[in-house]
Design an enzyme around this catalytic site. Structure first.
Site, PDB file in Angstrom:
ATOM      1  N   ASN A  13       0.885  -1.173   0.000  1.00 53.23           N
ATOM      2  CA  ASN A  13       0.000   0.000   0.000  1.00 53.23           C
ATOM      3  C   ASN A  13       0.918   1.217   0.000  1.00 53.23           C
ATOM      4  OD1 ASN A  13      -1.747   2.079   0.469  1.00 53.23           O
ATOM      5  ND2 ASN A  13      -2.281   1.479   2.570  1.00 53.23           N
ATOM      6  N   LYS A  15       0.179   4.258  -0.219  1.00 54.80           N
ATOM      7  CA  LYS A  15      -0.395   5.480   0.376  1.00 54.80           C
ATOM      8  C   LYS A  15      -0.151   6.647  -0.583  1.00 54.80           C
ATOM      9  CE  LYS A  15       0.111   3.242   4.764  1.00 54.80           C
ATOM     10  NZ  LYS A  15       0.238   3.298   6.196  1.00 54.80           N
ATOM     11  N   HIS A  98      -9.258   1.441   4.983  1.00 58.36           N
ATOM     12  CA  HIS A  98      -7.968   1.621   5.658  1.00 58.36           C
ATOM     13  C   HIS A  98      -8.139   2.576   6.840  1.00 58.36           C
ATOM     14  CE1 HIS A  98      -3.821   2.699   6.470  1.00 58.36           C
ATOM     15  NE2 HIS A  98      -3.507   1.557   5.884  1.00 58.36           N
ATOM     16  N   GLU A 100      -6.415   4.924   7.865  1.00 55.86           N
ATOM     17  CA  GLU A 100      -6.157   6.344   7.558  1.00 55.86           C
ATOM     18  C   GLU A 100      -7.382   6.985   6.911  1.00 55.86           C
ATOM     19  OE1 GLU A 100      -2.492   5.654   5.476  1.00 55.86           O
ATOM     20  OE2 GLU A 100      -1.561   5.098   7.374  1.00 55.86           O
ATOM     21  N   GLU A 170      -5.027  -4.750  10.629  1.00 57.76           N
ATOM     22  CA  GLU A 170      -4.005  -3.716  10.786  1.00 57.76           C
ATOM     23  C   GLU A 170      -4.245  -2.950  12.094  1.00 57.76           C
ATOM     24  OE1 GLU A 170      -2.072  -2.604   6.780  1.00 57.76           O
ATOM     25  OE2 GLU A 170      -3.649  -1.176   7.206  1.00 57.76           O
ATOM     26  N   GLY A 176       2.983   2.490  10.568  1.00 61.39           N
ATOM     27  CA  GLY A 176       3.932   3.577  10.365  1.00 61.39           C
ATOM     28  C   GLY A 176       4.683   3.982  11.625  1.00 61.39           C
ATOM     29  N   SER A 216       3.825  -2.024  10.098  1.00 63.87           N
ATOM     30  CA  SER A 216       5.280  -2.093  10.269  1.00 63.87           C
ATOM     31  C   SER A 216       5.858  -3.464   9.934  1.00 63.87           C
ATOM     32  CB  SER A 216       5.693  -1.657  11.684  1.00 63.87           C
ATOM     33  OG  SER A 216       5.312  -0.310  11.906  1.00 63.87           O
TER      34      SER A 216
HETATM   35  P1  13P Z   1       3.394   0.452   7.471  1.00 66.87           P
HETATM   36  O1  13P Z   1       3.860  -0.866   6.901  1.00 66.87           O
HETATM   37  O2  13P Z   1       4.132   1.626   6.935  1.00 66.87           O
HETATM   38  O3  13P Z   1       3.324   0.418   8.963  1.00 66.87           O
HETATM   39  O4  13P Z   1       1.875   0.628   6.958  1.00 66.87           O
HETATM   40  C1  13P Z   1       1.000  -0.396   7.110  1.00 66.87           C
HETATM   41  C2  13P Z   1      -0.248  -0.051   6.396  1.00 66.87           C
HETATM   42  O5  13P Z   1      -0.982   0.836   6.797  1.00 66.87           O
HETATM   43  C3  13P Z   1      -0.544  -0.783   5.158  1.00 66.87           C
HETATM   44  O6  13P Z   1      -1.837  -0.514   4.737  1.00 66.87           O
END
Ligand code: 13P
Length: 255
Positions: A13, A15, A98, A100, A170, A176, A216
């Site tokens: 992903n 982002k 997601h 976010e 997640e 992150g 992560s």
């Molecule tokens: P990270 O791997 O950067 O922690 O992000 C995970 C994520 O949100 C994947 O959708």
């Protein structure tokens, strides 16, 4: 069903990262590194990068997805992209719900459900994200939260559609932050989600459902996380922006 009967899916992903030109170069760079993967490989890229990602991945084992889609087919929804638009481009996957999107763009369990159904009705494969915040984990309500998110997201979804849905667990506190869930924590919640799916549908459907861990995951910890029985792959943020790291995760899932 045993783990090795489900094909793991490693999905990047991106982002809000990379331009169309960077996308083209990156996909071409990663292609030879993942060509022998014994798992599914997906990159979910920003809308503007879809065309170059599709072009660069042509004829390879890399599948392309978007990071969101609207629940209406068309209309006055400034800034949004519909499922038929994605389908018409040849996009195969879409991430829905997601954290976010939930956190910054007022996504709710109900809109997640509407978006998921819109995507399925166009024949897109959905990566449905669920997961608890740190506060929710500390309040010991992780199971209630992921159960509620899963149940509402799947409301009105038929059993046969589950083969087009991947669930990504997640935990928000692990995204992150560099703070990964332990492999036992990931396994515990992925198994719990499988049991929720089993109760909603049946054991056969639940056994076939691909449930990923995300948060992560990186080249160092992927082996341990992916070795768990109920962790069928990963949804990778930061580490999916680096071809070498991503390909190490793909190799870990291919064992
Ligand atoms: P990270 O791997 O950067 O922690 O992000 C995970 C994520 O949100 C994947 O959708």
């Amino acid at each position: 069903m045993e783990k090795n009967k489900r094909t793991p899916v490693i999905a990047g992903n991106w982002k809000m990262n990379k331009t169309p030109a960077e996308t083209f170069d990156f996909i071409n760079e990663v292609k030879p590194l993942v060509k022998d993967a014994d798992c599914k490989v997906v990159f979910c890229v920003p809308f503007v990068d879809l065309e170059s990602a599709l072009k660069a991945s042509e004829g390879s084992n890399i599948h392309i997805g978007a990071q969101n889609c609207h629940f209406e087919k068309s209309g006055a929804f400034t800034g949004e992209i519909s499922a038929p638009m994605l389908k018409s481009m040849g996009v195969e996957y879409v991430i829905i719900g997601h954290s976010e999107r939930r956190q910054y763009f007022a996504e709710t369990d109900k809109t997640v459900n509407k978006r998921l159904k819109a995507a399925l009705s166009e024949g897109l494969k959905v990566i449905l994200c669920v997961g608890e915040t740190l506060g929710e984990r500390e309040s010991d309500i992780t199971e209630e939260i992921v159960s509620k998110q899963t149940k509402i997201a799947l409301n009105g979804v038929e059993a046969k559609d589950l083969e087009n849905i991947i669930i990504a667990y997640e935990p928000v506190w692990a995204i992150g932050t560099g703070k990964t869930a332990t492999s036992d924590q990931a396994e515990e919640v992925c198994l719990y989600i499988r049991n929720v799916v089993s109760k909603l549908y049946n054991k056969e459907v639940a056994d076939k459902t691909v449930i990923q861990y995300g948060g992560s995951m990186n080249a160092k910890n992927a082996d341990e996380l992916l070795a768990k029985t109920n962790v069928d792959g990963g949804l990778i943020g930061g580490a999916s922006l680096k071809s070498e790291d991503f390909s190490i995760i793909v190799k870990a899932a291919s064992k």
